[in-house]
Design a protein around this motif. Structure first.
Motif, PDB file in Angstrom:
ATOM      1  N   CYS A 175      79.453  36.743  -2.995  1.00 33.17           N
ATOM      2  CA  CYS A 175      80.116  37.916  -3.558  1.00 33.17           C
ATOM      3  C   CYS A 175      81.615  37.645  -3.614  1.00 33.17           C
ATOM      4  N   ALA A 220      78.437  38.511   2.931  1.00 39.50           N
ATOM      5  CA  ALA A 220      77.189  38.633   2.190  1.00 39.50           C
ATOM      6  C   ALA A 220      75.997  38.462   3.121  1.00 39.50           C
ATOM      7  N   CYS A 245      76.776  42.959   0.250  1.00 37.17           N
ATOM      8  CA  CYS A 245      78.073  42.361   0.533  1.00 37.17           C
ATOM      9  C   CYS A 245      78.972  43.463   1.094  1.00 37.17           C
ATOM     10  N   TRP A 300      79.094  38.957  -8.261  1.00 40.49           N
ATOM     11  CA  TRP A 300      78.162  38.050  -7.594  1.00 40.49           C
ATOM     12  C   TRP A 300      78.111  36.753  -8.402  1.00 40.49           C
ATOM     13  N   GLY A 358      83.186  35.800  -0.318  1.00 41.92           N
ATOM     14  CA  GLY A 358      82.406  35.821   0.895  1.00 41.92           C
ATOM     15  C   GLY A 358      81.849  34.440   1.187  1.00 41.92           C
TER      16      GLY A 358
END
Length: 124
Positions: free
Chosen positions: A96, A5, A21, A35, A115
């Motif tokens: 993300c 991200a 992302c 998200w 992420g």
């Protein structure tokens, strides 16, 4: 799949910001993407999700509906979160996530990959 991200930063209330992302691998289009965010001292919460392939289905948290837009570019293996009319309550680390499956679920436990997060700070 690995997720990276980016796009966070310090902004003033009322402005727009776009998070990205980037995903590794050649199967990005087969993942539903989401998200999430976590504000200081609060639990992680769902923000938005977009279904796999064409992204025909999207879902938003009530708190961001009408202000945030999630989209995906499968050719670039990237999912975006366009955020507008930001306010201090949007301050959080944004993550993300990816999940196998079509449904745009809101539960973080349903996502398989995450992420590292990008910090968004909105000043008043």
């Amino acid at each position: 799949v690995q997720l990276q991200a980016s796009g966070g930063g310090l902004v003033q209330a009322g402005v727009s910001l776009r998070l990205s992302c980037a995903a590794s691998g050649r199967t990005f289009s087969t993942y539903t993407m989401g998200w999430f965010r976590q504000a200081p001292g609060k639990e992680r919460e769902f923000v938005a999700a977009i279904s796999w392939s064409s992204g025909i289905n999207t879902r938003y948290a009530d708190s961001v509906k009408g202000r945030f837009t999630i989209s995906r570019d499968n050719a670039k293996n990237t999912v975006y979160l366009q955020m507008s009319s930001l306010n201090p309550e949007d301050t959080a680390v944004y993550y993300c996530a990816a999940r196998r499956g079509f449904s745009t679920v809101v539960a973080g436990s349903e996502y398989d990959y995450w992420g590292q997060g990008t910090l968004v700070t909105v000043s008043s």
